[in-house]
Design an enzyme around this catalytic site. Structure first.
Site, mmCIF file in Angstrom:
data_model
loop_
_atom_site.group_PDB
_atom_site.id
_atom_site.type_symbol
_atom_site.label_atom_id
_atom_site.label_comp_id
_atom_site.label_asym_id
_atom_site.label_seq_id
_atom_site.Cartn_x
_atom_site.Cartn_y
_atom_site.Cartn_z
ATOM 1 N N SER A 1 15.075 -12.273 30.662
ATOM 2 C CA SER A 1 14.281 -13.186 29.828
ATOM 3 C C SER A 1 14.156 -12.602 28.421
ATOM 4 C CB SER A 1 12.877 -13.353 30.398
ATOM 5 O OG SER A 1 12.086 -14.132 29.524
ATOM 6 N N TYR B 1 5.134 -9.502 33.176
ATOM 7 C CA TYR B 1 6.445 -10.160 33.341
ATOM 8 C C TYR B 1 7.457 -9.568 32.361
ATOM 9 C CZ TYR B 1 9.790 -14.108 32.771
ATOM 10 O OH TYR B 1 10.913 -14.903 32.649
HETATM 11 N N1 LIG Z 1 12.449 -21.527 32.686
HETATM 12 C C1 LIG Z 1 12.331 -20.765 31.598
HETATM 13 O O1 LIG Z 1 11.851 -21.201 30.542
HETATM 14 C C2 LIG Z 1 12.839 -19.329 31.645
HETATM 15 C C3 LIG Z 1 12.842 -18.563 30.464
HETATM 16 C C4 LIG Z 1 13.280 -17.246 30.531
HETATM 17 C C5 LIG Z 1 13.702 -16.703 31.735
HETATM 18 N N2 LIG Z 1 13.683 -17.478 32.844
HETATM 19 C C6 LIG Z 1 14.114 -16.860 34.109
HETATM 20 O O2 LIG Z 1 15.067 -17.690 34.743
HETATM 21 C C7 LIG Z 1 14.890 -17.607 36.168
HETATM 22 C C8 LIG Z 1 14.741 -19.009 36.733
HETATM 23 O O3 LIG Z 1 13.664 -19.654 36.096
HETATM 24 P P1 LIG Z 1 13.243 -21.138 36.522
HETATM 25 O O4 LIG Z 1 12.255 -21.609 35.504
HETATM 26 O O5 LIG Z 1 14.450 -21.942 36.798
HETATM 27 O O6 LIG Z 1 12.469 -20.795 37.895
HETATM 28 P P2 LIG Z 1 11.527 -21.696 38.834
HETATM 29 O O7 LIG Z 1 10.188 -21.058 38.866
HETATM 30 O O8 LIG Z 1 11.608 -23.148 38.460
HETATM 31 O O9 LIG Z 1 12.253 -21.527 40.253
HETATM 32 C C9 LIG Z 1 12.289 -20.275 40.867
HETATM 33 C C10 LIG Z 1 12.860 -20.441 42.269
HETATM 34 O O10 LIG Z 1 12.789 -19.166 42.905
HETATM 35 C C11 LIG Z 1 12.212 -19.328 44.177
HETATM 36 N N3 LIG Z 1 11.479 -18.116 44.532
HETATM 37 C C12 LIG Z 1 10.382 -17.611 43.914
HETATM 38 N N4 LIG Z 1 9.980 -16.508 44.531
HETATM 39 C C13 LIG Z 1 10.831 -16.306 45.573
HETATM 40 C C14 LIG Z 1 10.929 -15.321 46.578
HETATM 41 N N5 LIG Z 1 10.036 -14.311 46.663
HETATM 42 N N6 LIG Z 1 11.930 -15.405 47.487
HETATM 43 C C15 LIG Z 1 12.816 -16.426 47.433
HETATM 44 N N7 LIG Z 1 12.772 -17.390 46.485
HETATM 45 C C16 LIG Z 1 11.793 -17.330 45.573
HETATM 46 C C17 LIG Z 1 11.293 -20.513 44.060
HETATM 47 O O11 LIG Z 1 11.049 -21.092 45.345
HETATM 48 C C18 LIG Z 1 12.080 -21.428 43.124
HETATM 49 O O12 LIG Z 1 12.968 -22.269 43.822
HETATM 50 C C19 LIG Z 1 13.701 -16.694 36.401
HETATM 51 O O13 LIG Z 1 14.140 -15.380 36.683
HETATM 52 C C20 LIG Z 1 12.955 -16.729 35.084
HETATM 53 O O14 LIG Z 1 12.222 -15.554 34.856
HETATM 54 C C21 LIG Z 1 13.262 -18.771 32.848
#
Ligand SMILES: NC(=O)c1ccc[n+]([C@@H]2O[C@H](COP(=O)([O-])OP(=O)(O)OC[C@H]3O[C@@H](n4cnc5c(N)ncnc54)[C@H](O)[C@@H]3O)[C@@H](O)[C@H]2O)c1
Length: 261
Positions: free
Chosen positions: A145, A156
């Site tokens: 991130s 985080y």
């Molecule tokens: N969305 C953003 O704006 C953003 C920005 C920077 C980084 N990221 C990173 O991208 C990645 C995906 O983000 P997103 O927004 O698509 O995520 P999200 O929160 O929409 O989805 C995360 C998924 O991971 C699963 N999950 C969570 N904990 C779990 C566990 N312990 N075991 C198994 N599955 C688990 C959840 O069920 C969900 O399906 C993350 O690592 C996040 O930190 C996202």
């Protein structure tokens, strides 16, 4: 359903995608399947099978809690049993649970952020290594991130700084086994409403205000002055996973509209 952009790019490859039930992980897994990979969708969401059913191509689902070593290990074993081996692991599980100044975090909330955004990648990398070595090499793509520099989610930020460290250091350790380790660092990303909220307890009015400050900081820190889309995150992840990126390892690619994190 996500359409193939490069048909056949992953033909013959087995890819494990974690966090595949929604968001960035879902888009990556569906596109990888459409581009010819055999894909294991791993998540702890009970509706995972619905997402797997959308896949065009060879796909299976496995439910596991990847914040545990046992869950990570079982997922990799299942992929190898189902598809005969693993070529690529894409560690997507993570995400800030709470937005608040560091002084407002309770100790157990700090621990929860580290468990969510550091441990699944650390355990996933550890669990997949013997499977990649058995194939004579492979690739790990971690999703970090740009929040390694940002407000209101310092635990985080620390977890994702750890993901960057895993990427750089593990790449050095395993290069001799023909294994690449790379990462993307997404910026703010527009997504449809989450079926699984990051914070199951819901957000308080204070948290909504702190979240608004995060959105302002993230957008302001980018050069493009906007959020990205899920497809704009899936594309570089899959590029790094592909053989097109064969001379890239140990790198963390910012995918944040010019915010280097
Ligand atoms: N969305 C953003 O704006 C953003 C920005 C920077 C980084 N990221 C990173 O991208 C990645 C995906 O983000 P997103 O927004 O698509 O995520 P999200 O929160 O929409 O989805 C995360 C998924 O991971 C699963 N999950 C969570 N904990 C779990 C566990 N312990 N075991 C198994 N599955 C688990 C959840 O069920 C969900 O399906 C993350 O690592 C996040 O930190 C996202």
């Amino acid at each position: 359903m996500t359409a193939a952009v490069f048909a056949g790019r992953f033909a013959g490859k087995v890819i494990v995608v974690t966090g595949a039930a929604q968001g960035i992980g879902r888009a990556v897994a569906l596109r990888a399947a459409a581009e010819g990979a055999s894909v294991l969708f791993v998540d702890r969401a009970d509706f995972l099978a619905e997402v797997v059913a959308e896949a065009q191509g060879d796909a299976a689902g496995f439910i596991a809690d990847l914040e545990t070593w046992a869950g990570a290990n079982a997922a990799m074993r299942n992929a190898a049993d189902t598809f005969g081996g693993i070529d690529i692991l894409i560690n997507v599980v993570g995400g800030a649970i709470r937005m608040r100044p560091l002084a407002e975090f309770e100790p157990d909330q700090i621990d929860a952020e580290i468990r969510r955004s550091l441990m699944p990648t650390l355990y996933g990398c550890h669990a997949v290594l013997p499977h990649l070595a058995a194939r004579g090499g492979g690739t790990i793509v971690n999703v970090s991130s740009n929040a390694t520099r940002g407000i209101h989610r310092v635990p985080y930020s620390a977890a994702k700084g750890g993901v960057n460290a895993i990427t750089r250091s593990l790449a050095m350790e395993v290069a001799g086994q023909n294994i690449r380790v790379v990462a993307t660092a997404p910026g703010g990303t527009e997504a449809p409403p989450r079926r699984i909220p990051r914070n199951a307890a819901g957000d308080s009015p204070d948290e909504r205000q702190w979240m608004a400050q995060v959105v302002e900081q993230v957008t302001g820190s980018s050069v493009l002055k906007r959020y990205g889309t899920i497809d704009e995150q899936a594309a570089p992840i899959l590029f790094l996973a592909s053989d097109e990126a064969s001379y890239i390892t140990g790198s963390v690619l910012s995918v944040a509209g010019g915010d280097e994190g």
